[in-house]
Write an enzyme that holds these catalytic residues in place. Structure first.
Site, PDB file in Angstrom:
ATOM      1  N   CYS B  86       2.101  19.369  24.761  1.00  0.00           N
ATOM      2  CA  CYS B  86       1.125  19.994  23.877  1.00  0.00           C
ATOM      3  C   CYS B  86      -0.064  19.052  23.755  1.00  0.00           C
ATOM      4  O   CYS B  86      -0.002  18.063  23.035  1.00  0.00           O
ATOM      5  CB  CYS B  86       1.734  20.260  22.512  1.00  0.00           C
ATOM      6  SG  CYS B  86       0.605  21.071  21.393  1.00  0.00           S
ATOM      7  N   LEU B  87      -1.092  19.343  24.512  1.00  0.00           N
ATOM      8  CA  LEU B  87      -2.253  18.458  24.518  1.00  0.00           C
ATOM      9  C   LEU B  87      -3.486  19.345  24.683  1.00  0.00           C
ATOM     10  O   LEU B  87      -3.560  20.121  25.633  1.00  0.00           O
ATOM     11  CB  LEU B  87      -2.119  17.463  25.683  1.00  0.00           C
ATOM     12  CG  LEU B  87      -3.112  16.315  25.741  1.00  0.00           C
ATOM     13  CD1 LEU B  87      -2.981  15.422  24.527  1.00  0.00           C
ATOM     14  CD2 LEU B  87      -2.898  15.499  27.011  1.00  0.00           C
TER      15      LEU B  87
END
Lengths: 187, 149
Positions: B86-87
């Protein structure tokens, strides 16, 4: 444990998919019974075999229909998917007019060290570079060929993410006369 | 389709001037597919670990971000059990001015600064918020067990 919904960033509402204990399934027994009955009926020879098969499939379709009706979860899921699909089309970049109106950088103003941040190649490697400057910053300069596909899908500058459509409108498209001059230089 | 010049240049530079603690090697038979390894940052629970990732450059790269996934198991609030990360820069905040090396640096930085407020692995994030020392201890154990060569 992260749930499927968490992983996919879905709203919690769809979690209700899981707890439904007895999801109605189409009853296949009608389908199979109508298949097995057909050959044993005395009128087999006179009946068109396709009609019996089609009626069997009709009953299957009806069973599916029943299982779908009243299944709010499925309906809401379908609605959600349709919504998302339609929402996706709203994501749009700038129009051709915006691209045409971007400030062009003449070749004589470019030096060997100037590179396009997208292709990472010196502008001058191209004998006839088509280089544009975005209105957000003086130094945000790109090959038109590189920035066009990006701006057609997004309205932001790749270097600072400033929304170019929210800023003051870019300089108006050059009048025809200028355009022709430009072509003379680089065409 | 021929490999775009940008990918060739990026690859050459990754090999010639590698980022410290990061390795990215393209497959011989598919130059868009990279085997990546990232060293866990010092002072983090991942210190001493070497984490393997796979990286794929889609057809429309760099207009779309590279697809990256951890192959090594890791206990981190922003990485789920399938290794997905999750970036923001891998999704909505992608920009074609970013590169493989900048993205890998961002991932290395994410290891040094877990962000439990923007979780992908919900259970890990919750533990991180409720019992940070315990979560860090688990992350350290997992590094020992799964990421130590």
């Amino acid at each position: 444990m992260a749930t499927y919904e968490d992983d996919h960033n879905l709203p919690a509402s769809s979690t209700s998919l899981k707890p439904v204990p007895h999801r109605p399934r189409p009853d296949l027994s009608n389908f199979f019974s109508s298949l097995s009955i057909t050959p044993s009926t005395p009128s087999t020879q006179s009946t068109d075999p396709t009609s019996s098969a089609s009626s069997a499939f009709t009953s299957l379709a009806r069973a599916w229909q029943q299982s779908i009706e009243g299944n709010d979860v499925l309906e809401s899921l379908i609605e959600q998917l349709i919504e998302e699909a339609q929402g996706g089309t709203k994501v749009k970049g700038v129009d051709q007019q915006f691209l045409d109106g971007l400030e062009r950088i003449p070749k004589k103003e470019l030096v060997e060290a100037d590179i396009c941040p997208i292709c990472n190649t010196s502008f001058l490697l191209d004998q006839y570079p088509l280089v544009v400057r975005l209105p957000c910053h003086k130094s945000h300069v790109f090959d038109l060929e590189c920035i066009s596909p990006w701006l057609k899908l997004h309205t932001t500058c790749p270097l600072d993410r400033i929304d170019l459509t929210k800023k003051k409108t870019p300089p108006p498209p050059p009048v025809d006369e200028e355009e022709e001059d430009w072509d003379d230089n680089y065409g | 389709m021929a490999l775009p010049k940008r990918i060739i240049k990026e690859t050459e530079r990754l090999v010639a001037e590698p980022v410290p603690g990061i390795q990215a090697i393209p497959h011989d038979d598919n130059l868009r597919y990279f085997d990546v390894s990232i060293h866990g940052p010092a002072q983090s629970p991942y210190e001493g670990g070497v984490f393997k990732l796979e990286l794929f450059l889609p057809e429309d790269y760099p207009m779309t971000p590279p697809k990256i996934r951890f192959l090594t198991k890791i206990y981190h609030p922003n990485i789920d059990r399938l290794g997905r990360i999750c970036l923001d820069v891998l999704k909505a905040n992608w920009s074609p001015a970013l590169q493989i090396r900048t993205i890998l640096l961002s991932i290395q930085a994410l290891l040094g600064a877990p962000n439990p407020d923007d979780p992908l692995a919900n259970d890990v994030a919750q533990r991180w918020k409720e019992d940070e020392p315990g979560a860090i201890a688990t992350a350290r154990e997992w590094t020992q067990t799964h990421a130590t060569p």
